[in-house]
Enzyme design. Structure first.
Site, PDB file in Angstrom:
ATOM      1  N   ASP A 157      48.264  54.831  24.271  1.00  0.00           N
ATOM      2  CA  ASP A 157      49.163  55.952  25.166  1.00  0.00           C
ATOM      3  C   ASP A 157      50.130  54.971  25.701  1.00  0.00           C
ATOM      4  O   ASP A 157      51.230  55.499  26.102  1.00  0.00           O
ATOM      5  CB  ASP A 157      48.534  56.812  26.203  1.00  0.00           C
ATOM      6  CG  ASP A 157      47.125  57.490  25.447  1.00  0.00           C
ATOM      7  OD1 ASP A 157      46.982  57.505  24.395  1.00  0.00           O
ATOM      8  OD2 ASP A 157      46.290  57.826  26.451  1.00  0.00           O
ATOM      9  N   HIS A 217      44.625  56.130  27.058  1.00  0.00           N
ATOM     10  CA  HIS A 217      44.000  55.285  26.118  1.00  0.00           C
ATOM     11  C   HIS A 217      44.975  54.060  26.004  1.00  0.00           C
ATOM     12  O   HIS A 217      46.101  54.261  26.333  1.00  0.00           O
ATOM     13  CB  HIS A 217      44.390  55.711  24.724  1.00  0.00           C
ATOM     14  CG  HIS A 217      43.634  57.195  24.380  1.00  0.00           C
ATOM     15  ND1 HIS A 217      43.856  58.449  24.746  1.00  0.00           N
ATOM     16  CD2 HIS A 217      42.304  57.414  23.825  1.00  0.00           C
ATOM     17  CE1 HIS A 217      42.963  59.409  24.271  1.00  0.00           C
ATOM     18  NE2 HIS A 217      42.081  58.814  23.703  1.00  0.00           N
TER      19      HIS A 217
HETATM   20  C1  XUL Z   1      40.141  64.031  21.285  1.00  0.00           C
HETATM   21  C2  XUL Z   1      39.747  63.839  22.822  1.00  0.00           C
HETATM   22  C3  XUL Z   1      40.060  62.598  23.286  1.00  0.00           C
HETATM   23  C4  XUL Z   1      39.139  61.885  24.108  1.00  0.00           C
HETATM   24  C5  XUL Z   1      39.432  60.417  24.511  1.00  0.00           C
HETATM   25  O1  XUL Z   1      39.578  65.171  20.736  1.00  0.00           O
HETATM   26  O2  XUL Z   1      39.482  64.572  23.319  1.00  0.00           O
HETATM   27  O3  XUL Z   1      41.282  62.629  23.703  1.00  0.00           O
HETATM   28  O4  XUL Z   1      39.050  62.792  25.292  1.00  0.00           O
HETATM   29  O5  XUL Z   1      39.568  59.570  23.438  1.00  0.00           O
END
Ligand code: XUL
Ligand code: CO
Length: 437
Positions: A103, A100
């Site tokens: 992150d 993300h």
């Molecule tokens: C949250 C989840 C996220 C997604 C990406 O439960 O799985 O980490 O994979 O946003």
């Protein structure tokens, strides 16, 4: 400089190995059904868990020991962390990663500074990608952590929250393109609601669709050709997430004309939270051409929340691999470990044990699934179960040459149903187990 001096390269040593830092089943070059294991799995590490998982839970603060972390979460520290991540992936032979935006780089005073921070860190990602040959499987944006998203992002009651999220995804797409990312994932974050009294559901869902269309339009504009994914999750953090499960997501995509641009990224623990099994979710998406990628993990059946544990259950990995093989495997997608070590497993070496366990469980699952397929035993049993559709009235119904009137005449003449046979579920289960032990 090495962050993991106790680990050289994790390599395949074979099933008899007792080395905890070796693979017993994952042999990247071993060919199964015409593809190497590396090609089958396209394993990916999740930056958010592996590098940012602190071990905090609602009852306690972080526990992780991460000696490379500096005292402040600034850009310099973020860049250092990226190099550690690539050392980890390289030592693990993990060829892909996912992240993300938030992150990897700290938020600044305002959006412009935040974007600049991200650009600085992306330079290091680029360098490390070139150095190691590790690729970006998909990128995404964190549209749920900051309080500006307390009511959601694309589905917020506040138009500025929508606009900020759009700006964030615009930047995340640019960065994903810059890093040669093969996909981009939408996960609902807070796209859902907790109280219907204060919620205009139709408006929110319309906005979510408009948001995805804007992302797709912008991707076209900048020449991003990666695959978009939609990741279902029924609850957490909101009570009713709009992206509940494969069925709800695919219905949404079709209803809003997004079906040609978006496939599913299916996560094991999310399937469980939806009251489904992972194989149900995969099969449902795949049979309609929506299977894109997998977030591999597992939940705890006794806890009932999203524990994101590493997958170790060979029965489950076998079922996943049976489905993947049946539908021809991944194209742009891969198997991303959206999983975190337990709070008590605080030492860096646990990151290795965790990923080794997951990769081996999937490799063993692949081998078992391929054996099951090779014998043709199960397919044969299923074919026999559906034999009434191969000839006679069944074949005619499938061809579309029958209707209610002709079927009524057929049944009036015949009198009653014939040929019903047992489902033999227990036999099927025993046959599968024969390949496992
Ligand atoms: C949250 C989840 C996220 C997604 C990406 O439960 O799985 O980490 O994979 O946003
Ligand atoms: Co996920």
């Amino acid at each position: 400089m090495t962050a993991f001096p106790e680990v050289n390269q994790v390599v395949f040593e074979g099933p008899q190995s007792k080395n905890p830092l070796a693979f017993r089943h994952y042999n990247p070059t071993e060919v199964v059904e015409g593809k190497t294991m590396a090609e089958h799995f396209r394993f990916s590490a999740a930056f958010w868990h592996t590098m940012r998982g602190s071990g905090a839970d609602p009852f306690g603060m972080g526990t992780m020991c991460r000696p490379w972390e500096g005292p402040v979460d600034d850009v310099e520290n973020a860049c250092k962390r990226v190099r550690v991540f690539f050392e980890f992936c390289q030592k693990m032979q993990i060829p892909f990663y996912c992240f993300h935006d938030r992150d990897v780089a700290p938020e600044g005073k305002n959006l412009a500074e935040t974007n600049r921070n991200l650009d600085e860190v992306v330079k290091i990602f680029k360098e490390e990608q070139e150095r190691t040959g590790i690729h970006l499987l998909w990128g995404t944006a964190n549209l749920f952590g900051n309080p500006r998203y307390m009511h959601g992002a694309a589905t917020s009651c506040n138009a500025d929250s929508f606009a900020y999220a759009a700006a964030q995804v615009k930047k995340a797409l640019e960065v994903t393109l810059e890093l040669g990312g093969q996909g981009y994932t939408f996960w609902g974050g807070r796209e859902g609601y907790t109280c219907l009294w204060n919620t205009d559901m139709k408006r929110e869902v319309d906005h979510l669709a408009a948001f995805m269309h804007m992302a797709i339009d912008y991707a076209k504009e900048i020449g991003f050709q990666g695959q978009f994914y939609f990741e279902p999750k029924p609850k957490e953090p909101t009570k009713h997430q709009y992206d509940f499960d494969s069925a709800a997501c695919i219905n949404f995509l079709r209803a809003y004309g997004l079906q040609d641009y978006v496939k599913m990224n299916i996560e094991t623990n999310h399937a469980t939270l939806a009251g489904h099994s992972i194989e149900h979710e995969l099969e449902y998406a795949a049979m309609q051409g929506f299977l894109g990628s997998i977030d591999a993990n597992t939940g705890d059946m006794l806890l009932g929340w999203d524990t994101d544990q590493f997958p170790t259950d060979i029965y489950e990995t076998t079922k996943i691999m049976l489905c993947l093989l049946k539908y021809g495997g991944f194209t742009t997608g891969g198997l991303n470990f959206d999983a975190k070590v337990r709070r008590e497993s605080f030492s860096p070496i646990d990151l290795f044990y965790a990923h080794i366990g997951g990769m081996d469980a999937f490799a063993k699952g692949l081998k078992v699934a391929a054996e099951i397929r090779k014998s043709g035993e199960l397919q044969q049993m299923v074919a026999e179960r559906y034999a009434s559709w191969e000839t006679g009235i069944g074949a005619e119904i499938e061809k579309g040459t029958q209707n209610f009137k002709t079927l009524s005449e057929y049944m009036l003449a015949k009198g009653d149903v014939e040929g019903i046979v047992s489902g033999h579920q227990e036999l099927y289960e025993n046959v599968v187990n024969r390949y496992l032990f």
